[in-house]
Write an enzyme that holds these catalytic residues in place. Structure first.
Site, PDB file in Angstrom:
ATOM      1  N   ASP A  46       2.319   1.947   3.457  1.00 17.97           N
ATOM      2  CA  ASP A  46       3.115   1.148   4.111  1.00 17.97           C
ATOM      3  C   ASP A  46       4.583   1.437   3.998  1.00 17.97           C
ATOM      4  O   ASP A  46       5.614   1.231   4.461  1.00 17.97           O
ATOM      5  CB  ASP A  46       3.216  -0.138   3.543  1.00 17.97           C
ATOM      6  CG  ASP A  46       1.795  -0.711   3.835  1.00 17.97           C
ATOM      7  OD1 ASP A  46       1.101  -0.519   4.569  1.00 17.97           O
ATOM      8  OD2 ASP A  46       1.417  -1.504   2.814  1.00 17.97           O
ATOM      9  N   GLU A  76     -10.807  -6.794  -5.167  1.00 21.49           N
ATOM     10  CA  GLU A  76     -10.449  -7.705  -3.882  1.00 21.49           C
ATOM     11  C   GLU A  76     -11.837  -7.791  -3.123  1.00 21.49           C
ATOM     12  O   GLU A  76     -11.895  -6.961  -2.236  1.00 21.49           O
ATOM     13  CB  GLU A  76      -9.357  -7.485  -3.100  1.00 21.49           C
ATOM     14  CG  GLU A  76      -9.125  -8.545  -2.160  1.00 21.49           C
ATOM     15  CD  GLU A  76      -7.833  -8.197  -1.167  1.00 21.49           C
ATOM     16  OE1 GLU A  76      -6.662  -7.703  -1.852  1.00 21.49           O
ATOM     17  OE2 GLU A  76      -7.865  -8.251  -0.082  1.00 21.49           O
ATOM     18  N   HIS A 112     -11.209 -13.523   3.138  1.00 23.20           N
ATOM     19  CA  HIS A 112     -12.591 -12.855   2.780  1.00 23.20           C
ATOM     20  C   HIS A 112     -13.600 -13.842   2.181  1.00 23.20           C
ATOM     21  O   HIS A 112     -14.961 -13.379   2.382  1.00 23.20           O
ATOM     22  CB  HIS A 112     -12.360 -11.733   1.606  1.00 23.20           C
ATOM     23  CG  HIS A 112     -11.250 -10.785   2.023  1.00 23.20           C
ATOM     24  ND1 HIS A 112     -10.823  -9.681   1.205  1.00 23.20           N
ATOM     25  CD2 HIS A 112     -10.534 -10.752   3.123  1.00 23.20           C
ATOM     26  CE1 HIS A 112      -9.933  -9.248   1.928  1.00 23.20           C
ATOM     27  NE2 HIS A 112      -9.547  -9.587   3.104  1.00 23.20           N
ATOM     28  N   ASP A 127     -10.956 -11.167   9.858  1.00 21.82           N
ATOM     29  CA  ASP A 127      -9.813 -11.543   9.165  1.00 21.82           C
ATOM     30  C   ASP A 127      -8.621 -11.658   9.699  1.00 21.82           C
ATOM     31  O   ASP A 127      -7.790 -10.808   9.899  1.00 21.82           O
ATOM     32  CB  ASP A 127      -9.926 -10.246   8.085  1.00 21.82           C
ATOM     33  CG  ASP A 127      -9.313 -10.510   6.760  1.00 21.82           C
ATOM     34  OD1 ASP A 127      -8.934 -11.694   6.493  1.00 21.82           O
ATOM     35  OD2 ASP A 127      -8.946  -9.438   6.158  1.00 21.82           O
ATOM     36  N   ASP A 174      -1.038 -12.492   1.754  1.00 23.89           N
ATOM     37  CA  ASP A 174      -1.719 -11.395   2.771  1.00 23.89           C
ATOM     38  C   ASP A 174      -1.883 -11.924   3.940  1.00 23.89           C
ATOM     39  O   ASP A 174      -3.004 -12.346   4.350  1.00 23.89           O
ATOM     40  CB  ASP A 174      -3.015 -10.803   2.099  1.00 23.89           C
ATOM     41  CG  ASP A 174      -3.447  -9.589   2.909  1.00 23.89           C
ATOM     42  OD1 ASP A 174      -2.860  -9.320   3.708  1.00 23.89           O
ATOM     43  OD2 ASP A 174      -4.536  -8.849   2.250  1.00 23.89           O
ATOM     44  N   ASP A 192      -4.959 -13.645  -2.822  1.00 24.31           N
ATOM     45  CA  ASP A 192      -4.353 -13.441  -1.417  1.00 24.31           C
ATOM     46  C   ASP A 192      -4.598 -14.592  -0.732  1.00 24.31           C
ATOM     47  O   ASP A 192      -5.319 -14.977  -0.320  1.00 24.31           O
ATOM     48  CB  ASP A 192      -5.051 -12.219  -0.787  1.00 24.31           C
ATOM     49  CG  ASP A 192      -4.490 -11.009  -1.224  1.00 24.31           C
ATOM     50  OD1 ASP A 192      -3.662 -10.685  -2.217  1.00 24.31           O
ATOM     51  OD2 ASP A 192      -4.791  -9.781  -0.632  1.00 24.31           O
ATOM     52  N   GLU A 211      -9.261 -13.620  -1.969  1.00 19.64           N
ATOM     53  CA  GLU A 211      -8.619 -13.748  -0.533  1.00 19.64           C
ATOM     54  C   GLU A 211      -9.443 -14.944  -0.030  1.00 19.64           C
ATOM     55  O   GLU A 211     -10.500 -14.638   0.247  1.00 19.64           O
ATOM     56  CB  GLU A 211      -8.394 -12.522   0.078  1.00 19.64           C
ATOM     57  CG  GLU A 211      -7.876 -12.672   1.606  1.00 19.64           C
ATOM     58  CD  GLU A 211      -7.289 -11.551   2.167  1.00 19.64           C
ATOM     59  OE1 GLU A 211      -6.929 -10.638   1.450  1.00 19.64           O
ATOM     60  OE2 GLU A 211      -7.523 -11.418   3.150  1.00 19.64           O
ATOM     61  N   ASP A 239      -5.963 -13.237   8.765  1.00 22.91           N
ATOM     62  CA  ASP A 239      -4.958 -13.444   8.188  1.00 22.91           C
ATOM     63  C   ASP A 239      -3.788 -14.296   8.636  1.00 22.91           C
ATOM     64  O   ASP A 239      -2.762 -13.739   8.607  1.00 22.91           O
ATOM     65  CB  ASP A 239      -4.319 -12.043   7.948  1.00 22.91           C
ATOM     66  CG  ASP A 239      -5.026 -10.944   7.019  1.00 22.91           C
ATOM     67  OD1 ASP A 239      -5.930 -11.471   6.216  1.00 22.91           O
ATOM     68  OD2 ASP A 239      -5.134  -9.779   7.370  1.00 22.91           O
ATOM     69  N   HIS A 287       0.946  -1.142  -0.035  1.00 26.70           N
ATOM     70  CA  HIS A 287      -0.207   0.054   0.016  1.00 26.70           C
ATOM     71  C   HIS A 287       1.082   1.227   0.025  1.00 26.70           C
ATOM     72  O   HIS A 287       1.941   1.125   0.620  1.00 26.70           O
ATOM     73  CB  HIS A 287      -0.675   0.059   1.212  1.00 26.70           C
ATOM     74  CG  HIS A 287      -1.665  -0.910   1.708  1.00 26.70           C
ATOM     75  ND1 HIS A 287      -1.340  -2.061   2.517  1.00 26.70           N
ATOM     76  CD2 HIS A 287      -2.988  -0.963   1.235  1.00 26.70           C
ATOM     77  CE1 HIS A 287      -2.545  -2.968   2.609  1.00 26.70           C
ATOM     78  NE2 HIS A 287      -3.469  -2.239   1.901  1.00 26.70           N
TER      79      HIS A 287
HETATM   80  C1  XLS Z   1      -7.880  -6.225   4.045  1.00 27.91           C
HETATM   81  C2  XLS Z   1      -7.290  -6.627   2.596  1.00 27.91           C
HETATM   82  C3  XLS Z   1      -5.961  -5.755   2.392  1.00 27.91           C
HETATM   83  C4  XLS Z   1      -5.958  -5.958   0.632  1.00 27.91           C
HETATM   84  C5  XLS Z   1      -5.157  -4.791   0.332  1.00 27.91           C
HETATM   85  O1  XLS Z   1      -8.531  -7.330   4.503  1.00 27.91           O
HETATM   86  O2  XLS Z   1      -7.159  -8.059   2.536  1.00 27.91           O
HETATM   87  O3  XLS Z   1      -5.072  -6.208   3.077  1.00 27.91           O
HETATM   88  O4  XLS Z   1      -5.314  -7.036   0.422  1.00 27.91           O
HETATM   89  O5  XLS Z   1      -5.603  -3.329   0.525  1.00 27.91           O
HETATM   90 NI    NI Z   2      -5.824  -8.934   0.961  1.00 30.55          NI
HETATM   91 NI    NI Z   3      -7.961  -9.246   4.132  1.00 30.38          NI
END
Ligand code: XLS
Ligand code: NI
Ligand code: NI
Length: 441
Positions: A108, A236, A275, A311, A343, A300, A272, A313, A105
């Site tokens: 970041d 996404e 998600h 999420d 991700d 992702d 993702e 992750d 991003h």
């Molecule tokens: C958040 C998203 C984010 C996207 C990029 O839940 O996964 O990380 O991948 O903005």
């Molecule tokens: Ni993502």
């Molecule tokens: Ni995410």
């Protein structure tokens, strides 16, 4: 500028493939980049990417506690100097793991600054350094994106904010992020609607917000053409979090949105895992929906936790998940510009820099095994043959006529009356097929 190479992870060398019997935690057991699978190397199939946000900026903080992560490059200064050190740490990290791509991003990379102008200037300084580091290491940019959700100005959304000035700030960020994605040779560009959604319909004009999002994406398409960026745009999907209802909720909703606003030809999807789960779908369902529409762009790679509804992750360490993911990816011809983008973040309790390596190794090995399992399932052919056979009534006769659009309701009725009843329905054999799949795990 001080020499920075290899100073952030001095105790860790290059991570290499040692094979399934290795007990070395800093070696790959299954990811063998040059090994051929279906005629392509694993490196070419998987196109792994590490993300800047979780890897470099993640602190291990959560809603109930402060950060725990030990990160030698994080001084908390928000200066350009710190941002450049961080870039060196990131490239040292990705090089040692042999990860060929990365993603960021805009914010970041540097900081938000005291103004957009200041943030842009810092972005330029870091962008130039990333260009040098990419040339030095051969690591390439998978995708860039704009972080249009952290700053308080985006509290009501970015492109879907009730405030038109906020829309302009969001557009300015995407414009700049697109310029740098293009300059750094990014494979694609991602839109994730961070706060593009709502928490209450009592204060929301849904139609107007969706129209604004459509307008925003058309402006992005126009700008992409203007600067000559040739990579795909990827949306996404995510159904919720941080908002109660996000507009980009799942693959089908995104495709419908793109179709409604005349954007379908300009976008594909970045799917993702976590998600998909939040949307109440499996990863392979989302991939099938995207693939069937010719819109499977990138993934992702992470996973959630069945007991936690957000999420999380987590690094993908579930073999069924990666095998089914790769089976669908291979079915749709594999990645062209997209890749397997981690991700994913280490757990709050996994706070040392070694954990960043262990986590990526675990994810990469699990995906490598998933790829090999998927290739074996395809080579075996029993599952494919079953599905093909299951639909054979459509290959000739009445079925073929219906598919070709040559049968009316009246024709169907005449046919049904002539049959008396349907005979010869066959078992779906789900349990048998699951057992066959298990043979390859
Ligand atoms: C958040 C998203 C984010 C996207 C990029 O839940 O996964 O990380 O991948 O903005
Ligand atoms: Ni993502
Ligand atoms: Ni995410």
């Amino acid at each position: 500028m001080a020499k920075r190479s290899a100073q952030f992870f001095p105790k860790i060398g290059t991570v290499r493939f040692e094979g399934p019997d290795s007990k070395n935690p800093l070696a790959f057991k299954h990811y063998n980049p040059d090994e051929l699978v279906e005629g392509k190397t694993m490196r070419e199939h998987l196109r792994f990417a590490a993300v800047y946000w979780h890897t470099m900026r993640g602190t291990g903080g959560d809603l109930f506690g402060w950060g725990t992560a030990q990160r030698p490059w994080a001084t908390g200064e928000c200066s350009t100097r710190e941002a450049i050190d961080r870039a060196h740490a990131f490239f040292e990290f990705a090089s040692k793991l042999g990860i060929p791509y990365y993603a960021w991003h805009d914010r970041d990379l540097g900081s938000h600054g005291r103004s957009l102008k200041e943030a842009n200037a810092q972005f330029d300084a870091v962008g130039r350094e990333l260009g040098k580091l990419q040339r030095d290491t051969g690591i390439r940019l998978l995708w860039g994106t704009a972080q249009n959700f952290v700053h308080p100005r985006y509290m009501h959304g970015a492109a879907t904010s009730c405030n038109a000035d906020v829309f302009c700030f969001a557009a300015a960020q995407v414009k700049k992020a697109l310029e740098w994605t293009h300059e750094l040779g990014g494979e694609g560009y991602v839109f994730w609607g961070g706060r593009e959604g709502y928490s209450s319909l009592l204060n929301t004009d849904l139609k107007r917000e969706m129209d604004h999002l459509g307008r925003f994406l058309h402006m992005a398409v126009a700008y992409k053409k203007k600067i000559g960026f040739k990579g795909p745009f990827w949306i996404e999907p995510k159904p919720k979090e941080p908002t109660r209802h996000q507009y980009d909720s799942d693959a089908a909703a995104c495709l419908n949105f793109l179709r409604e606003y005349g954007l379908l030809e300009h976008f594909q999807l970045n799917i993702e895992v976590n998600h998909a789960w939040l949307a109440g779908h499996t990863m392979e369902h989302e991939l099938e929906v995207a693939g069937a529409a010719g819109a499977l762009g990138s993934i992702d790679a992470n996973m959630g936790d069945y007991f936690l509804g957000w999420d999380t992750d987590q690094f993908p360490t579930d073999l069924y998940l990666t095998a089914k993911t790769m089976l669908t990816v291979l079915k749709y011809g594999g990645f062209t510009r997209g890749g397997v983008n981690f991700d994913a973040k280490v757990r709050r309790e996994s706070f040392t820099v070694e954990d960043l390596f262990y986590a990526h190794i675990a994810g990469m090995d699990t995906f490598a095994r998933g790829l090999k399992i998927a290739a074996r399932v395809r080579a075996d052919g029993r599952l494919d043959a079953f599905v093909k056979d299951r639909y054979r009534s459509w290959d000739s006769g009445v079925g073929a006529k219906i598919e070709a659009g040559k049968f009316t309701f009246a024709d169907c009725e005449r046919h049904a009356l002539s049959l008396g009843d349907v005979r010869g329905l066959e078992s779906g054999r789900q349990e048998l097929l699951e057992a066959i799949f298990n043979e390859f795990i």
